[in-house]
Write an enzyme that holds these catalytic residues in place. Structure first.
Site, PDB file in Angstrom:
ATOM      1  N   PHE A  46     -13.295  18.733  -5.065  1.00  0.00           N
ATOM      2  CA  PHE A  46     -12.879  18.895  -6.716  1.00  0.00           C
ATOM      3  C   PHE A  46     -13.894  18.238  -7.763  1.00  0.00           C
ATOM      4  O   PHE A  46     -14.152  17.113  -7.344  1.00  0.00           O
ATOM      5  CB  PHE A  46     -11.351  18.416  -6.827  1.00  0.00           C
ATOM      6  CG  PHE A  46     -10.762  18.799  -8.121  1.00  0.00           C
ATOM      7  CD1 PHE A  46     -10.464  20.333  -8.457  1.00  0.00           C
ATOM      8  CD2 PHE A  46     -10.825  18.124  -9.113  1.00  0.00           C
ATOM      9  CE1 PHE A  46     -10.150  20.699  -9.355  1.00  0.00           C
ATOM     10  CE2 PHE A  46     -10.236  18.501 -10.400  1.00  0.00           C
ATOM     11  CZ  PHE A  46      -9.963  19.916 -10.669  1.00  0.00           C
ATOM     12  N   ASP A  86      -8.019  13.057  -1.207  1.00  0.00           N
ATOM     13  CA  ASP A  86      -7.242  13.461  -2.278  1.00  0.00           C
ATOM     14  C   ASP A  86      -6.412  14.395  -1.805  1.00  0.00           C
ATOM     15  O   ASP A  86      -6.504  15.522  -0.938  1.00  0.00           O
ATOM     16  CB  ASP A  86      -8.349  14.091  -2.890  1.00  0.00           C
ATOM     17  CG  ASP A  86      -7.748  14.762  -4.585  1.00  0.00           C
ATOM     18  OD1 ASP A  86      -6.664  14.966  -4.409  1.00  0.00           O
ATOM     19  OD2 ASP A  86      -8.435  14.654  -5.482  1.00  0.00           O
ATOM     20  N   TYR A 122       1.667  17.380 -10.442  1.00  0.00           N
ATOM     21  CA  TYR A 122       1.999  18.424 -11.406  1.00  0.00           C
ATOM     22  C   TYR A 122       1.761  19.871 -10.489  1.00  0.00           C
ATOM     23  O   TYR A 122       1.888  20.809 -11.489  1.00  0.00           O
ATOM     24  CB  TYR A 122       1.190  18.556 -12.572  1.00  0.00           C
ATOM     25  CG  TYR A 122      -0.289  18.141 -12.589  1.00  0.00           C
ATOM     26  CD1 TYR A 122      -1.033  19.089 -12.299  1.00  0.00           C
ATOM     27  CD2 TYR A 122      -0.874  16.950 -13.060  1.00  0.00           C
ATOM     28  CE1 TYR A 122      -2.474  18.858 -12.254  1.00  0.00           C
ATOM     29  CE2 TYR A 122      -2.087  16.588 -12.910  1.00  0.00           C
ATOM     30  CZ  TYR A 122      -3.037  17.705 -12.302  1.00  0.00           C
ATOM     31  OH  TYR A 122      -4.509  17.230 -12.367  1.00  0.00           O
ATOM     32  N   LYS A 123       1.329  19.860  -9.102  1.00  0.00           N
ATOM     33  CA  LYS A 123       1.334  20.947  -8.705  1.00  0.00           C
ATOM     34  C   LYS A 123       2.480  21.498  -7.714  1.00  0.00           C
ATOM     35  O   LYS A 123       3.449  21.667  -8.259  1.00  0.00           O
ATOM     36  CB  LYS A 123      -0.135  20.934  -7.885  1.00  0.00           C
ATOM     37  CG  LYS A 123      -1.477  20.840  -8.396  1.00  0.00           C
ATOM     38  CD  LYS A 123      -2.553  20.745  -7.642  1.00  0.00           C
ATOM     39  CE  LYS A 123      -3.690  20.170  -8.237  1.00  0.00           C
ATOM     40  NZ  LYS A 123      -4.228  21.096  -9.268  1.00  0.00           N
ATOM     41  N   ARG A 149      -7.831  32.718  -7.184  1.00  0.00           N
ATOM     42  CA  ARG A 149      -6.913  31.758  -6.392  1.00  0.00           C
ATOM     43  C   ARG A 149      -5.454  32.426  -6.599  1.00  0.00           C
ATOM     44  O   ARG A 149      -4.969  32.483  -7.965  1.00  0.00           O
ATOM     45  CB  ARG A 149      -7.113  30.470  -6.849  1.00  0.00           C
ATOM     46  CG  ARG A 149      -7.381  29.738  -5.699  1.00  0.00           C
ATOM     47  CD  ARG A 149      -7.353  28.216  -6.338  1.00  0.00           C
ATOM     48  NE  ARG A 149      -7.104  27.759  -7.545  1.00  0.00           N
ATOM     49  CZ  ARG A 149      -6.785  26.524  -7.897  1.00  0.00           C
ATOM     50  NH1 ARG A 149      -7.499  25.431  -6.992  1.00  0.00           N
ATOM     51  NH2 ARG A 149      -5.901  26.011  -8.947  1.00  0.00           N
TER      52      ARG A 149
HETATM   53  C1  LIG Z   1      -8.014  18.147  -5.645  1.00  0.00           C
HETATM   54  C2  LIG Z   1      -8.100  17.733  -7.185  1.00  0.00           C
HETATM   55  N1  LIG Z   1      -7.991  16.359  -7.627  1.00  0.00           N
HETATM   56  C3  LIG Z   1      -7.887  15.848  -8.981  1.00  0.00           C
HETATM   57  C4  LIG Z   1      -7.299  16.867  -9.827  1.00  0.00           C
HETATM   58  C5  LIG Z   1      -7.155  16.598 -11.334  1.00  0.00           C
HETATM   59  O1  LIG Z   1      -7.165  15.136 -11.538  1.00  0.00           O
HETATM   60  P1  LIG Z   1      -6.616  14.847 -12.820  1.00  0.00           P
HETATM   61  O2  LIG Z   1      -5.049  14.874 -12.536  1.00  0.00           O
HETATM   62  O3  LIG Z   1      -7.114  13.295 -13.220  1.00  0.00           O
HETATM   63  O4  LIG Z   1      -7.111  15.719 -13.911  1.00  0.00           O
HETATM   64  C6  LIG Z   1      -7.238  18.258  -9.567  1.00  0.00           C
HETATM   65  C7  LIG Z   1      -6.669  19.257 -10.426  1.00  0.00           C
HETATM   66  O5  LIG Z   1      -6.435  20.375 -10.221  1.00  0.00           O
HETATM   67  C8  LIG Z   1      -7.374  18.686  -8.091  1.00  0.00           C
HETATM   68  O6  LIG Z   1      -7.256  19.855  -7.736  1.00  0.00           O
END
Ligand SMILES: Cc1ncc(COP(=O)(O)O)c(C=O)c1O
Length: 399
Positions: free
Chosen positions: A125, A196, A221-222, A366
């Site tokens: 990401f 992650d 938040y997902k 997606r």
């Molecule tokens: C794999 C992954 N890491 C990190 C993030 C986002 O990071 P942050 O919450 O700091 O914006 C996302 C956002 O979609 C993501 O898909």
């Protein structure tokens, strides 16, 4: 095989998780296929936040001693147990994913002095890639880009590797990495592994303790439905906590913050990984999202995630739409990447029709399926709408 909308409706009638949808606020006129970007709002969260706002009004600053200060740790423990396969005392919630990632990257690098290499993959990401670029530059380290699946890390890892970091479920293709195998390769090389879990938590089983993961972060938040900008979590395996030091020495990561004494001394355990004032309202929303996942059970969620993605892939094959996600359901998370040269324009046209996917460059549409809220008829409606738009020809480059 789903041959009609009626077939899809029959699958919904047999879905053991179908009742969960009513526990979310969902626009009935929209086919929401973006729960892997931002999950839906749980009704319980509305009530919980109303109560918390009232407590703020009534109790003011006294709220900190009436439970608020404990939330990063107590919500972290519940999240760890219900979603991450982590025993208590190894997870805290607070800060964004980006900041949590930065903290653990720095902590891991400091714990492997003299090693000059960080490994990640090209498909990771963007925020992870950018943070790594910045840290590598600041510390004069070499960032090695793996062009392949995480399991092929053996081709680039070596005695100079300090840190390896991948997403467990890829934000693009949804491929699931073999966590136990990668952890063991990285550990054998004497490096530290940081996962992650943003696309994993609440959609696929995760067993951080069972798979011997040293470090992990992820957003809420997902699939945890905690709301826009909700805080992320950090996992640090218990045995590493005393050795690792995160770089943002804020007062709430200090031993007895209210002593206000000169000099930073990290708190023991996961508290030492905190930095500033916890986002109390958002933490309560994380708690509610975690409760729902725990109630539904991750195995039932996973089974439905597989069924929804299988249904979408079968329809994609029938409609002649290219699938860019793994075909093996055991290697695929809860979203499906479909590729088309006009992906950007097609996504814009889908949104006009009330079907909400997202576009990821260069050519990916997606469709994210949230097992607690997505129905099989949503998969059907989304795929049929996409087929119609492709047939009528979305104007190239528009949207
Ligand atoms: C794999 C992954 N890491 C990190 C993030 C986002 O990071 P942050 O919450 O700091 O914006 C996302 C956002 O979609 C993501 O898909």
């Amino acid at each position: 095989m789903t041959d009609s909308r009626e077939d899809a409706a029959a699958l919904d009638r047999g879905d053991p998780l179908s009742a969960f949808r009513d526990r979310f606020v969902i626009d009935p006129d929209v086919v929401y296929l973006d729960g892997n970007s931002l999950g839906c709002l749980p009704r319980a969260t509305v009530a919980r936040l109303e109560g918390l706002v009232a407590q703020w009004g009534e109790r003011g600053v006294r709220g900190w001693d009436e439970g608020w200060l404990e939330l990063p740790v107590s919500v972290g423990d519940r999240l760890g147990e219900a979603v991450l396969g982590a025993a208590p005392g190894q997870v805290v919630v607070g800060d964004s994913t980006t900041v949590c990632f930065y903290k653990l990257v720095c902590a891991a690098l400091d714990a492997r002095p003299g090693r000059s290499q960080i490994v990640t993959d090209l498909d990771n990401f963007p925020t992870d890639r950018y943070v790594l670029e910045g840290v590598a530059k600041a510390r004069g380290l070499r960032l090695v880009w793996l062009d392949g699946d995480p399991e092929t890390v053996t081709t680039v890892i070596g005695p100079d590797t300090a840190l390896v970091t991948f997403s467990h479920v890829s934000y693009l293709s949804a491929r699931i990495a073999d966590m136990a195998r990668v952890n063991s390769i990285v550990e054998d090389a004497g490096a530290l592994m940081l996962w992650d879990l943003s696309h994993s938590a609440g959609s696929v089983p995760v067993s951080l303790d069972g798979d011997d993961a040293p470090l992990a972060v992820g957003c809420t938040y997902k699939y945890l439905n905690a709301g826009p900008g909700a805080p992320a979590y950090m996992y640090v395996r218990r045995e590493l906590q005393a050795e690792l030091r995160q770089p943002i020495w804020g007062w709430l990561g200090r031993r007895d913050p209210f002593e206000m004494a000169p000099g930073y001394e990290a708190a023991t355990g996961m508290r030492g990984f905190l930095s500033g004032t916890p986002p109390v309202l958002a933490l309560a929303a994380v708690d509610e999202g975690v409760r729902l996942v725990a109630e539904a059970g991750i195995d039932a969620i996973r089974a439905k995630g597989i069924a929804l993605t299988e249904c979408a892939i079968a329809l994609a094959d029938e409609f002649g739409i290219r699938v860019a996600s793994p075909r093996d359901p055991a290697r695929r998370g809860a979203h499906v990447a479909l590729s088309h040269p006009d992906a950007r324009a097609l996504c814009a046209r889908l949104i006009e029709r009330g079907v909400i996917p997202d576009y990821r460059r260069p050519d990916v549409i997606r469709f994210g399926f949230s097992p607690l809220t997505t129905r099989f008829v949503d998969v059907w409606d989304g795929m049929v709408a996409l087929r119609e738009l492709i047939a009528t020809g979305a104007p190239p480059g528009s949207g």
